[in-house]
Motif scaffolding. Sequence first.
Motif: not given
Lengths: 304, 177
Positions: A169-170, A199, A202-208, A211
Amino acid sequence: MKIWAVGGGKGGTGKSLVANGLGFRLAERGFQVILVDLDFGGANQHTYCGIRKPATSLEQFFENRRALESIALETRIPGLRLIPGNYNSPNTDSLTSTQKLKLFRHLKTLQADHVILDLGAGTQYDTLDTFLLADIKVGVIAPDALSTENFYLFIKNLQYRLLNTVLSKVGMRDQAREIWKGRTLEGIATVFDFIDHLRTLSDEFSELMTQEQARLSLSVILNQVREYRQVEMGLAVKSAVNKFFHMRADFAGYIRYDKELWHQFGQGVPPMQRGASIGLEHDLEVVTDNILKTRKEAGHGTHG
Amino acid sequence: MEPMDEQYYRQILEVSEDASMEDMTNEYHRLKRIYGEEGGTFDTLSIDEFSPPIRRKILEDIEIAYKELCKLHVEAPPIIPPRPALVLDASLPFDGAALRKAREASGLSLERVVAETNVRVDYLSALEDERYEDLPMASVYVRGYLTAYLSAIGQMNEEVVSEYMNRHRLWVARKGK
């Protein structure tokens, strides 16, 4: 509507029996329930329901001949319907990705309070993806070392599958593959070290990932219990899933082994029908209660 | 492990927010059995996540969590409430689940009742689950365990005993057929 998935790695631990039992007990409480037999290559949920030759099967859905909801058969329990598996057709042990997406899309639109998916054994991607799709994830184990080992592998594969989905996804799959190749240099030993490392990139990876991991919780059921001291095994597995795999797990209870059960099938009596087996009846009641209670306390999200 | 709040330590011990110090002690011993003395079961599995260093870390965390929780609860209120919170009444539908409910309402763990009565935990839990097949066949033993159990939770009542024993008798009769 809530989607339940009953899985757990090893064959023969009683996943189909448990899925069926959950279906019966929920329908008896007045819920509209649909059982879906997704044990490709080993479909027999119809037998548990006391149906000898189902008039429909998932094959009709995959061949675009019928809508998913329309192949659900009534059972002798009011409120409980069954979508029979591909029990008569060859080459059904894996789905194409189009078939899988179509199935997932249609499962979410079924008109019911609870949809219970009976998954096959093993850790194929189809099985893992379907398990991950569910709101309520139920793992069935038997009190022996083989079954628990396979269960841990199932959980481990689940984590990897989830990680891969997030990476796709990322757009980090290639980058991650390179890091994994050189993992010993980075001090990465487990999938969690790997996730921690990713993590930082990438912040995007970490956030997803956060979740997705928050959605990942599991109820463990210990089936085929012959002695009381085996019950501790269920508690140990629950604890190990929490501690080794960083995945929230609860122990939903145990189901006693019923040595008379084989007899019921020959007579076409659903083993979950009231009066067929007092022990099964009681234990499934307790297990169903515990799962509903845990989900209520956790306030889990649902589909639809 | 950095100093954390109570909720975090409870999570490590896998106990709920309302678990008593006694529950936590029981859970602590159970976890020590799983990851310590009996942890050898994990050695036979070739899964990286179960490596000895990770297990050692888990045991360390369990020790710290229990110590910290003990510190927090030194002056906690007494474990046993002065009066039973729920009085058993034989006129109510009476079964093993009612036994358990009464015991839990008294804030007593099953292990605590074992300590009080010297009756094996599997027998007491069989009483609560009405797993009569796991109890000795002679009903005189069942009655004895039940009486000890009810006394331990401060609920001894002859009517309740005879109501429960009626259920047991029916089961014996059915089984005999």
